[in-house]
Design a protein around this motif. Structure first.
Motif, PDB file in Angstrom:
ATOM      1  N   TRP A  17       0.838  -1.193   0.000  1.00 25.82           N
ATOM      2  CA  TRP A  17       0.000   0.000   0.000  1.00 25.82           C
ATOM      3  C   TRP A  17       0.871   1.240   0.000  1.00 25.82           C
ATOM      4  CZ3 TRP A  17      -1.688  -3.968   3.419  1.00 25.82           C
ATOM      5  CH2 TRP A  17      -2.882  -4.566   3.041  1.00 25.82           C
ATOM      6  N   LEU A  18       0.604   2.138  -0.944  1.00 24.42           N
ATOM      7  CA  LEU A  18       1.287   3.424  -0.984  1.00 24.42           C
ATOM      8  C   LEU A  18       0.683   4.315   0.096  1.00 24.42           C
ATOM      9  CD1 LEU A  18       3.152   5.563  -2.253  1.00 24.42           C
ATOM     10  CD2 LEU A  18       1.267   6.068  -3.838  1.00 24.42           C
ATOM     11  N   ILE A  19       1.511   4.780   1.010  1.00 21.24           N
ATOM     12  CA  ILE A  19       1.033   5.660   2.080  1.00 21.24           C
ATOM     13  C   ILE A  19       1.136   7.113   1.644  1.00 21.24           C
ATOM     14  CG2 ILE A  19       1.407   6.441   4.445  1.00 21.24           C
ATOM     15  CD1 ILE A  19       2.445   3.620   5.082  1.00 21.24           C
ATOM     16  N   SER A  28      13.918  20.248  -9.417  1.00 19.07           N
ATOM     17  CA  SER A  28      14.477  19.887 -10.714  1.00 19.07           C
ATOM     18  C   SER A  28      15.310  18.617 -10.609  1.00 19.07           C
ATOM     19  CB  SER A  28      15.354  21.022 -11.242  1.00 19.07           C
ATOM     20  OG  SER A  28      16.040  20.611 -12.401  1.00 19.07           O
ATOM     21  N   VAL A  29      15.152  17.723 -11.581  1.00 20.55           N
ATOM     22  CA  VAL A  29      15.934  16.493 -11.586  1.00 20.55           C
ATOM     23  C   VAL A  29      17.396  16.758 -11.913  1.00 20.55           C
ATOM     24  CG1 VAL A  29      13.991  14.979 -12.095  1.00 20.55           C
ATOM     25  CG2 VAL A  29      15.318  15.941 -13.977  1.00 20.55           C
ATOM     26  N   SER A  30      17.730  17.986 -12.317  1.00 23.90           N
ATOM     27  CA  SER A  30      19.123  18.305 -12.621  1.00 23.90           C
ATOM     28  C   SER A  30      19.935  18.566 -11.350  1.00 23.90           C
ATOM     29  CB  SER A  30      19.207  19.520 -13.545  1.00 23.90           C
ATOM     30  OG  SER A  30      18.712  20.673 -12.895  1.00 23.90           O
ATOM     31  N   TYR A  31      19.277  18.746 -10.209  1.00 24.94           N
ATOM     32  CA  TYR A  31      19.983  18.950  -8.953  1.00 24.94           C
ATOM     33  C   TYR A  31      20.456  17.605  -8.411  1.00 24.94           C
ATOM     34  CZ  TYR A  31      18.486  23.786  -8.747  1.00 24.94           C
ATOM     35  OH  TYR A  31      18.301  25.099  -9.012  1.00 24.94           O
ATOM     36  N   PHE A  32      21.647  17.583  -7.842  1.00 30.59           N
ATOM     37  CA  PHE A  32      22.241  16.341  -7.364  1.00 30.59           C
ATOM     38  C   PHE A  32      21.488  15.727  -6.187  1.00 30.59           C
ATOM     39  CE2 PHE A  32      26.111  18.264  -9.330  1.00 30.59           C
ATOM     40  CZ  PHE A  32      26.268  17.317 -10.319  1.00 30.59           C
ATOM     41  N   ASP A  33      20.789  16.539  -5.391  1.00 32.40           N
ATOM     42  CA  ASP A  33      20.090  16.002  -4.226  1.00 32.40           C
ATOM     43  C   ASP A  33      18.621  15.701  -4.498  1.00 32.40           C
ATOM     44  OD1 ASP A  33      19.435  18.681  -4.448  1.00 32.40           O
ATOM     45  OD2 ASP A  33      19.614  19.104  -2.317  1.00 32.40           O
ATOM     46  N   TRP A  34      18.196  15.800  -5.750  1.00 33.10           N
ATOM     47  CA  TRP A  34      16.823  15.486  -6.127  1.00 33.10           C
ATOM     48  C   TRP A  34      16.506  14.033  -5.824  1.00 33.10           C
ATOM     49  CZ3 TRP A  34      15.334  11.692  -9.567  1.00 33.10           C
ATOM     50  CH2 TRP A  34      13.978  11.657  -9.888  1.00 33.10           C
ATOM     51  N   HIS A  35      15.255  13.792  -5.383  1.00 31.43           N
ATOM     52  CA  HIS A  35      14.791  12.416  -5.218  1.00 31.43           C
ATOM     53  C   HIS A  35      13.287  12.348  -5.384  1.00 31.43           C
ATOM     54  CE1 HIS A  35      12.799  12.720  -1.238  1.00 31.43           C
ATOM     55  NE2 HIS A  35      13.686  13.669  -1.032  1.00 31.43           N
ATOM     56  N   MET A  36      12.804  11.181  -5.731  1.00 26.32           N
ATOM     57  CA  MET A  36      11.377  10.884  -5.754  1.00 26.32           C
ATOM     58  C   MET A  36      11.240   9.618  -4.912  1.00 26.32           C
ATOM     59  SD  MET A  36       8.574  10.485  -8.842  1.00 26.32           S
ATOM     60  CE  MET A  36       9.769   9.736  -9.917  1.00 26.32           C
ATOM     61  N   THR A  37      10.653   9.774  -3.725  1.00 30.66           N
ATOM     62  CA  THR A  37      10.605   8.683  -2.760  1.00 30.66           C
ATOM     63  C   THR A  37       9.185   8.522  -2.229  1.00 30.66           C
ATOM     64  OG1 THR A  37      12.868   9.232  -2.102  1.00 30.66           O
ATOM     65  CG2 THR A  37      11.610   7.806  -0.617  1.00 30.66           C
ATOM     66  N   ASP A  38       8.722   7.282  -2.174  1.00 31.61           N
ATOM     67  CA  ASP A  38       7.396   6.965  -1.650  1.00 31.61           C
ATOM     68  C   ASP A  38       7.529   6.039  -0.447  1.00 31.61           C
ATOM     69  OD1 ASP A  38       6.039   8.395  -3.683  1.00 31.61           O
ATOM     70  OD2 ASP A  38       6.202   6.679  -5.032  1.00 31.61           O
ATOM     71  N   LEU A  39       6.582   6.190   0.475  1.00 30.51           N
ATOM     72  CA  LEU A  39       6.502   5.350   1.665  1.00 30.51           C
ATOM     73  C   LEU A  39       5.418   4.303   1.450  1.00 30.51           C
ATOM     74  CD1 LEU A  39       7.065   4.677   4.671  1.00 30.51           C
ATOM     75  CD2 LEU A  39       5.442   6.488   5.261  1.00 30.51           C
ATOM     76  N   TYR A  40       5.749   3.042   1.738  1.00 33.38           N
ATOM     77  CA  TYR A  40       4.827   1.918   1.545  1.00 33.38           C
ATOM     78  C   TYR A  40       4.704   1.092   2.817  1.00 33.38           C
ATOM     79  CZ  TYR A  40       5.183   2.571  -3.526  1.00 33.38           C
ATOM     80  OH  TYR A  40       5.140   3.072  -4.800  1.00 33.38           O
ATOM     81  N   ARG A  41       3.606   0.324   2.866  1.00 35.32           N
ATOM     82  CA  ARG A  41       3.406  -0.666   3.924  1.00 35.32           C
ATOM     83  C   ARG A  41       3.000  -1.981   3.273  1.00 35.32           C
ATOM     84  NH1 ARG A  41      -1.077  -0.837   8.695  1.00 35.32           N
ATOM     85  NH2 ARG A  41      -0.287  -2.711   9.693  1.00 35.32           N
ATOM     86  N   THR A  42       3.655  -3.066   3.686  1.00 30.06           N
ATOM     87  CA  THR A  42       3.323  -4.376   3.134  1.00 30.06           C
ATOM     88  C   THR A  42       2.052  -4.923   3.791  1.00 30.06           C
ATOM     89  OG1 THR A  42       4.564  -5.662   4.760  1.00 30.06           O
ATOM     90  CG2 THR A  42       5.778  -4.884   2.803  1.00 30.06           C
ATOM     91  N   LYS A  44       1.875  -7.483   5.496  1.00 30.28           N
ATOM     92  CA  LYS A  44       2.236  -7.986   6.824  1.00 30.28           C
ATOM     93  C   LYS A  44       2.631  -6.875   7.794  1.00 30.28           C
ATOM     94  CE  LYS A  44       3.383 -12.664   5.559  1.00 30.28           C
ATOM     95  NZ  LYS A  44       4.294 -13.777   5.792  1.00 30.28           N
ATOM     96  N   GLY A  45       2.521  -5.622   7.347  1.00 35.36           N
ATOM     97  CA  GLY A  45       2.748  -4.493   8.247  1.00 35.36           C
ATOM     98  C   GLY A  45       4.149  -3.926   8.275  1.00 35.36           C
ATOM     99  N   ALA A  46       5.018  -4.347   7.376  1.00 40.98           N
ATOM    100  CA  ALA A  46       6.373  -3.790   7.309  1.00 40.98           C
ATOM    101  C   ALA A  46       6.350  -2.507   6.477  1.00 40.98           C
ATOM    102  CB  ALA A  46       7.329  -4.800   6.691  1.00 40.98           C
ATOM    103  N   TYR A  47       7.207  -1.563   6.840  1.00 38.30           N
ATOM    104  CA  TYR A  47       7.295  -0.293   6.125  1.00 38.30           C
ATOM    105  C   TYR A  47       8.572  -0.246   5.305  1.00 38.30           C
ATOM    106  CZ  TYR A  47       3.608   1.133   9.279  1.00 38.30           C
ATOM    107  OH  TYR A  47       2.424   1.208   9.962  1.00 38.30           O
ATOM    108  N   PHE A  48       8.479   0.399   4.137  1.00 41.42           N
ATOM    109  CA  PHE A  48       9.682   0.594   3.337  1.00 41.42           C
ATOM    110  C   PHE A  48       9.547   1.828   2.458  1.00 41.42           C
ATOM    111  CE2 PHE A  48       7.035  -2.119   0.628  1.00 41.42           C
ATOM    112  CZ  PHE A  48       7.269  -1.663  -0.668  1.00 41.42           C
ATOM    113  N   LEU A  49      10.701   2.337   2.061  1.00 45.15           N
ATOM    114  CA  LEU A  49      10.785   3.449   1.121  1.00 45.15           C
ATOM    115  C   LEU A  49      11.208   2.887  -0.219  1.00 45.15           C
ATOM    116  CD1 LEU A  49      12.827   5.970   3.302  1.00 45.15           C
ATOM    117  CD2 LEU A  49      10.341   5.915   2.980  1.00 45.15           C
TER     118      LEU A  49
END
Length: 106
Positions: A17-19, A28-42, A44-49
């Motif tokens: 599940w996408l939280i 901007s994706v041209s910046y070195f620190d750019w990211h696209m990150t999503d938080l999920y839950r399985t 069974k209740g485990a969380y991951f990025l």
């Protein structure tokens, strides 16, 4: 889609599940620190990025000789870290309740 086996367990963005999406101060994706990150839950209740990003983001990859490049992947996190990410993403009280976190009025 991101999928990985970590410590004998499967993490898959198609079956979890996408939280929420984590905020990124760089647009901007041209910046070195750019990211696209999503938080999920399985189921069974485990969380991951899961996500991708530039060479100065959490998703950087080792290119050898001390150089970093863009990367992608999955990182397992604990419930306390998931809760903090939800707070950072300004999730609603209903979102917290849906994923098993209690909230109180301050």
């Amino acid at each position: 889609m991101y999928k990985a086996i970590i410590e004998g367990k499967t993490y898959n963005t198609n079956t979890a599940w996408l939280i929420c999406e984590l905020p990124c101060s760089t647009e901007s994706v041209s910046y070195f620190d750019w990211h696209m990150t999503d938080l999920y839950r399985t189921k069974k209740g485990a969380y991951f990025l899961a996500g991708e990003g530039g060479p100065l983001s959490m998703w950087s990859s080792d290119q050898g000789n001390g150089n970093k490049g863009s990367g992608e992947g999955i990182r397992v996190i604990d419930a306390a870290q998931a809760r903090q990410h939800m707070e950072d993403a300004n999730c609603t009280a209903e979102d917290f309740a849906e994923y098993g976190f209690s909230v109180e009025e301050g």
